[in-house]
Design a protein around this motif. Sequence first.
Motif, PDB file in Angstrom:
ATOM      1  N   GLU A  53     -72.254  27.477  87.838  1.00 47.94           N
ATOM      2  CA  GLU A  53     -71.433  27.047  86.580  1.00 47.94           C
ATOM      3  C   GLU A  53     -70.714  25.828  86.687  1.00 47.94           C
ATOM      4  OE1 GLU A  53     -72.028  28.620  83.887  1.00 47.94           O
ATOM      5  OE2 GLU A  53     -72.768  30.402  84.900  1.00 47.94           O
ATOM      6  N   ILE A  54     -70.283  25.137  85.567  1.00 48.04           N
ATOM      7  CA  ILE A  54     -69.627  23.861  85.726  1.00 48.04           C
ATOM      8  C   ILE A  54     -68.470  24.105  86.596  1.00 48.04           C
ATOM      9  CG2 ILE A  54     -68.458  24.322  83.436  1.00 48.04           C
ATOM     10  CD1 ILE A  54     -69.475  20.841  85.252  1.00 48.04           C
ATOM     11  N   SER A  55     -67.756  25.273  86.385  1.00 46.22           N
ATOM     12  CA  SER A  55     -66.568  25.437  87.370  1.00 46.22           C
ATOM     13  C   SER A  55     -66.800  25.402  88.669  1.00 46.22           C
ATOM     14  CB  SER A  55     -65.993  27.182  86.795  1.00 46.22           C
ATOM     15  OG  SER A  55     -67.019  27.844  87.176  1.00 46.22           O
ATOM     16  N   ASP A  56     -68.022  25.872  89.328  1.00 45.90           N
ATOM     17  CA  ASP A  56     -68.208  25.719  90.569  1.00 45.90           C
ATOM     18  C   ASP A  56     -68.426  24.311  90.966  1.00 45.90           C
ATOM     19  OD1 ASP A  56     -68.770  28.436  90.823  1.00 45.90           O
ATOM     20  OD2 ASP A  56     -70.788  28.273  89.951  1.00 45.90           O
ATOM     21  N   LEU A  57     -68.949  23.511  90.164  1.00 53.01           N
ATOM     22  CA  LEU A  57     -69.088  22.067  90.516  1.00 53.01           C
ATOM     23  C   LEU A  57     -67.815  21.389  90.590  1.00 53.01           C
ATOM     24  CD1 LEU A  57     -72.203  21.120  88.340  1.00 53.01           C
ATOM     25  CD2 LEU A  57     -72.100  21.767  90.797  1.00 53.01           C
ATOM     26  N   LYS A  58     -66.774  21.698  89.673  1.00 50.94           N
ATOM     27  CA  LYS A  58     -65.388  21.100  89.631  1.00 50.94           C
ATOM     28  C   LYS A  58     -64.677  21.459  90.727  1.00 50.94           C
ATOM     29  CE  LYS A  58     -64.898  20.731  84.532  1.00 50.94           C
ATOM     30  NZ  LYS A  58     -64.239  21.311  83.249  1.00 50.94           N
ATOM     31  N   LYS A  59     -64.799  22.670  91.213  1.00 50.57           N
ATOM     32  CA  LYS A  59     -63.953  23.274  92.222  1.00 50.57           C
ATOM     33  C   LYS A  59     -64.499  22.416  93.608  1.00 50.57           C
ATOM     34  CE  LYS A  59     -63.467  27.918  90.538  1.00 50.57           C
ATOM     35  NZ  LYS A  59     -63.736  29.301  90.755  1.00 50.57           N
ATOM     36  N   ALA A  60     -65.899  21.850  93.599  1.00 47.88           N
ATOM     37  CA  ALA A  60     -66.292  21.209  94.848  1.00 47.88           C
ATOM     38  C   ALA A  60     -65.867  19.922  94.997  1.00 47.88           C
ATOM     39  CB  ALA A  60     -67.922  21.236  94.725  1.00 47.88           C
ATOM     40  N   ILE A  61     -65.464  19.442  93.836  1.00 50.01           N
ATOM     41  CA  ILE A  61     -64.912  17.791  93.816  1.00 50.01           C
ATOM     42  C   ILE A  61     -63.432  17.641  94.185  1.00 50.01           C
ATOM     43  CG2 ILE A  61     -64.688  15.826  92.236  1.00 50.01           C
ATOM     44  CD1 ILE A  61     -66.936  16.851  90.526  1.00 50.01           C
ATOM     45  N   PRO A  62     -63.087  16.945  95.363  1.00 51.79           N
ATOM     46  CA  PRO A  62     -62.093  16.628  95.817  1.00 51.79           C
ATOM     47  C   PRO A  62     -60.817  16.438  94.437  1.00 51.79           C
ATOM     48  CG  PRO A  62     -63.409  15.549  97.170  1.00 51.79           C
ATOM     49  CD  PRO A  62     -64.157  15.903  95.953  1.00 51.79           C
ATOM     50  N   LEU A  63     -59.708  17.032  94.616  1.00 55.65           N
ATOM     51  CA  LEU A  63     -58.815  16.782  93.498  1.00 55.65           C
ATOM     52  C   LEU A  63     -58.470  15.270  93.128  1.00 55.65           C
ATOM     53  CD1 LEU A  63     -56.415  19.941  94.056  1.00 55.65           C
ATOM     54  CD2 LEU A  63     -57.926  19.773  92.148  1.00 55.65           C
ATOM     55  N   HIS A  64     -58.333  14.510  94.109  1.00 50.50           N
ATOM     56  CA  HIS A  64     -57.957  13.090  93.837  1.00 50.50           C
ATOM     57  C   HIS A  64     -58.974  12.395  92.913  1.00 50.50           C
ATOM     58  CE1 HIS A  64     -60.378  12.488  97.805  1.00 50.50           C
ATOM     59  NE2 HIS A  64     -60.724  11.524  96.926  1.00 50.50           N
ATOM     60  N   CYS A  65     -60.362  13.008  93.064  1.00 53.95           N
ATOM     61  CA  CYS A  65     -61.267  12.337  92.204  1.00 53.95           C
ATOM     62  C   CYS A  65     -60.962  12.134  90.757  1.00 53.95           C
ATOM     63  CB  CYS A  65     -62.677  12.861  92.502  1.00 53.95           C
ATOM     64  SG  CYS A  65     -63.479  12.458  94.214  1.00 53.95           S
ATOM     65  N   TYR A  66     -60.185  13.300  90.364  1.00 56.39           N
ATOM     66  CA  TYR A  66     -59.964  13.592  88.931  1.00 56.39           C
ATOM     67  C   TYR A  66     -58.672  12.658  88.546  1.00 56.39           C
ATOM     68  CZ  TYR A  66     -62.588  17.662  89.197  1.00 56.39           C
ATOM     69  OH  TYR A  66     -63.790  18.478  89.420  1.00 56.39           O
ATOM     70  N   LYS A  67     -58.106  11.907  89.308  1.00 56.71           N
ATOM     71  CA  LYS A  67     -56.824  10.923  89.253  1.00 56.71           C
ATOM     72  C   LYS A  67     -57.139   9.723  88.495  1.00 56.71           C
ATOM     73  CE  LYS A  67     -52.790   8.805  90.935  1.00 56.71           C
ATOM     74  NZ  LYS A  67     -51.776   9.415  89.810  1.00 56.71           N
ATOM     75  N   ARG A  68     -56.683   9.531  87.452  1.00 58.37           N
ATOM     76  CA  ARG A  68     -56.923   8.260  86.529  1.00 58.37           C
ATOM     77  C   ARG A  68     -55.650   7.305  86.784  1.00 58.37           C
ATOM     78  NH1 ARG A  68     -58.391  12.198  81.363  1.00 58.37           N
ATOM     79  NH2 ARG A  68     -56.418  12.902  82.211  1.00 58.37           N
ATOM     80  N   ASP A  69     -55.881   6.553  87.811  1.00 56.73           N
ATOM     81  CA  ASP A  69     -54.840   5.650  88.191  1.00 56.73           C
ATOM     82  C   ASP A  69     -55.007   4.257  87.354  1.00 56.73           C
ATOM     83  OD1 ASP A  69     -53.212   3.764  89.657  1.00 56.73           O
ATOM     84  OD2 ASP A  69     -53.728   4.766  91.697  1.00 56.73           O
ATOM     85  N   LEU A  70     -53.888   4.278  86.376  1.00 54.72           N
ATOM     86  CA  LEU A  70     -53.762   3.072  85.641  1.00 54.72           C
ATOM     87  C   LEU A  70     -53.807   1.697  86.263  1.00 54.72           C
ATOM     88  CD1 LEU A  70     -53.446   1.818  82.966  1.00 54.72           C
ATOM     89  CD2 LEU A  70     -50.827   2.179  83.076  1.00 54.72           C
ATOM     90  N   SER A  71     -53.078   1.610  87.699  1.00 55.44           N
ATOM     91  CA  SER A  71     -52.867   0.241  88.151  1.00 55.44           C
ATOM     92  C   SER A  71     -54.265   0.078  88.970  1.00 55.44           C
ATOM     93  CB  SER A  71     -51.712   0.415  89.300  1.00 55.44           C
ATOM     94  OG  SER A  71     -52.096   1.283  90.205  1.00 55.44           O
ATOM     95  N   ARG A  72     -54.977   1.078  89.112  1.00 51.75           N
ATOM     96  CA  ARG A  72     -56.171   0.909  90.016  1.00 51.75           C
ATOM     97  C   ARG A  72     -57.288   0.519  88.795  1.00 51.75           C
ATOM     98  NH1 ARG A  72     -59.342   4.626  94.504  1.00 51.75           N
ATOM     99  NH2 ARG A  72     -60.798   3.127  94.791  1.00 51.75           N
ATOM    100  N   SER A  73     -57.004   0.984  87.704  1.00 51.40           N
ATOM    101  CA  SER A  73     -58.342   0.647  86.531  1.00 51.40           C
ATOM    102  C   SER A  73     -57.786  -0.702  86.115  1.00 51.40           C
ATOM    103  CB  SER A  73     -58.157   1.816  85.629  1.00 51.40           C
ATOM    104  OG  SER A  73     -58.373   3.209  85.796  1.00 51.40           O
ATOM    105  N   LEU A  74     -56.738  -0.983  85.999  1.00 56.49           N
ATOM    106  CA  LEU A  74     -56.313  -2.467  85.511  1.00 56.49           C
ATOM    107  C   LEU A  74     -56.846  -3.547  86.733  1.00 56.49           C
ATOM    108  CD1 LEU A  74     -52.800  -1.818  84.041  1.00 56.49           C
ATOM    109  CD2 LEU A  74     -54.881  -2.603  82.668  1.00 56.49           C
ATOM    110  N   TYR A  75     -56.675  -2.921  88.065  1.00 50.28           N
ATOM    111  CA  TYR A  75     -57.215  -3.813  88.861  1.00 50.28           C
ATOM    112  C   TYR A  75     -58.712  -4.354  88.739  1.00 50.28           C
ATOM    113  CZ  TYR A  75     -58.626  -5.589  93.429  1.00 50.28           C
ATOM    114  OH  TYR A  75     -58.991  -6.457  94.534  1.00 50.28           O
ATOM    115  N   TYR A  76     -59.183  -3.128  88.422  1.00 49.88           N
ATOM    116  CA  TYR A  76     -60.857  -3.568  88.200  1.00 49.88           C
ATOM    117  C   TYR A  76     -61.344  -4.393  86.997  1.00 49.88           C
ATOM    118  CZ  TYR A  76     -62.603  -0.428  91.991  1.00 49.88           C
ATOM    119  OH  TYR A  76     -62.786   0.206  93.003  1.00 49.88           O
ATOM    120  N   LEU A  77     -60.494  -4.069  85.831  1.00 49.82           N
ATOM    121  CA  LEU A  77     -60.646  -4.712  84.471  1.00 49.82           C
ATOM    122  C   LEU A  77     -60.323  -6.182  84.764  1.00 49.82           C
ATOM    123  CD1 LEU A  77     -61.371  -5.067  81.628  1.00 49.82           C
ATOM    124  CD2 LEU A  77     -58.933  -3.934  81.136  1.00 49.82           C
ATOM    125  N   PHE A  78     -58.953  -6.493  85.166  1.00 49.60           N
ATOM    126  CA  PHE A  78     -58.761  -8.050  85.374  1.00 49.60           C
ATOM    127  C   PHE A  78     -59.473  -8.643  86.539  1.00 49.60           C
ATOM    128  CE2 PHE A  78     -54.759  -6.337  83.711  1.00 49.60           C
ATOM    129  CZ  PHE A  78     -54.864  -7.125  82.285  1.00 49.60           C
TER     130      PHE A  78
END
Length: 405
Positions: free
Chosen positions: A57-82
């Motif tokens: 199930e999709i829940s099995d896939l979500k559990k397999a992904i490290p938690l930090h992969c879900y973090k939406r880091d604004l400063s890091r995202s802005l770094y890529y954009l700029f």
Amino acid sequence: MVPHFHLIEYNPTAKLIPSLEVLLFETTKMGAGGNMNVSSGGKNALDRVPVKKTPFEISDLKKAIPLHCYKRDLSRSLYYLFGDIAICFTFYQIAANFIPLLPKPLNYIAWPIYWFCQGSSFMGIWSIGHDLGHHAFSEYEWLDDAIGFVVHSTFLTPYFSFKYSHRSHHAHTNSMEYDEVWIPKRKADTFYSEVLNNPLGNLFMTFVRLLLSFPMYFTFNIHGRPYDGFASHFYPQSPIFNDSERKQIWLSDAGMLVAFYALYKIAAATSATWLFCIYGAPLLVMNAHFIFFTFLHHSHPSLAHFDKREWDWIRGALSTVDRDYGIFNHVFHDVTCSHVVHHLISSIPHYHTVEATKAVKPILGDYYKYDDTPILEAFWRETKNCIYVEPDEGAEDSGVYWFRK
């Protein structure tokens, strides 16, 4: 070329301005080479992905992904954009200040090189706009929408219109009835299955796809799901949208009008030729990039489409393919090589999708499709072989459809 922010450890742009020799090498490479139907993992790239219901199930896939992969880091995202904006500005400065100084023969060579490089840069920024529409940029949806609206309007893309139709695409991927884009033709459509099903027809369709499909999709819903009534991303009453979305379609249209007015003023202050060379031609390259890799995401002989008797969300989401675009994986922020996991969990930021893909691959097994056939060969192969879809002979009532030629 890129400002030295204090977040330099992210350093994603180190490979975004390669030498011309490296760029040409990677463009021709773009895959494992050798037998174009055998992946580097030893599997035949054309082996069909299973169509039976998944054992996970999709829940099995979500559990397999490290938690930090879900973090939406604004400063890091802005770094890529700029960082991308800085590269885009650098290309502009080179083109505006140095190419006009070149003698005529070199001038004719330099402009197309600029168009390709700047169009690729546009595509990288546009891809971040796509992440903004998925709320994969920051923890603040209002901020994602505000930045995404500006980014996509700059590249003549109706932000909210695309956000909503693209959300429907993710909700109904590879559904014969309800998917939103890249709806395959059937054999009964003889214009595609007979008239255009030849080398000349393939070349014609390649030209139309790469040059015209991007604006035609938004304007007339070409490649889109058939609707009753006029379907357009610019029409607030379009059946593509529901009533709660229509006000923001007006806002998308307003953003486009502002962008067109700004372009008009720039052309008046310089010239239409200057605007085309600096902005228009790179925009056409960006459009071609978008059509090129989205076509390859959703066109592969090993991937099935399903009608309403057989479709379910997770098998639809898995009916896409990851490919190797060489250096352009970095330029396009890995949307090319981690598209499968993006369809499974679209809110994962682009800088975590490769890691997330590696985490779910052991669970997906044969349900995961990766094809490292050299990209230009793969595009021509899919153009020739993915003409229409039909069920297998003897399985006409299976609800499962495969590409044919």
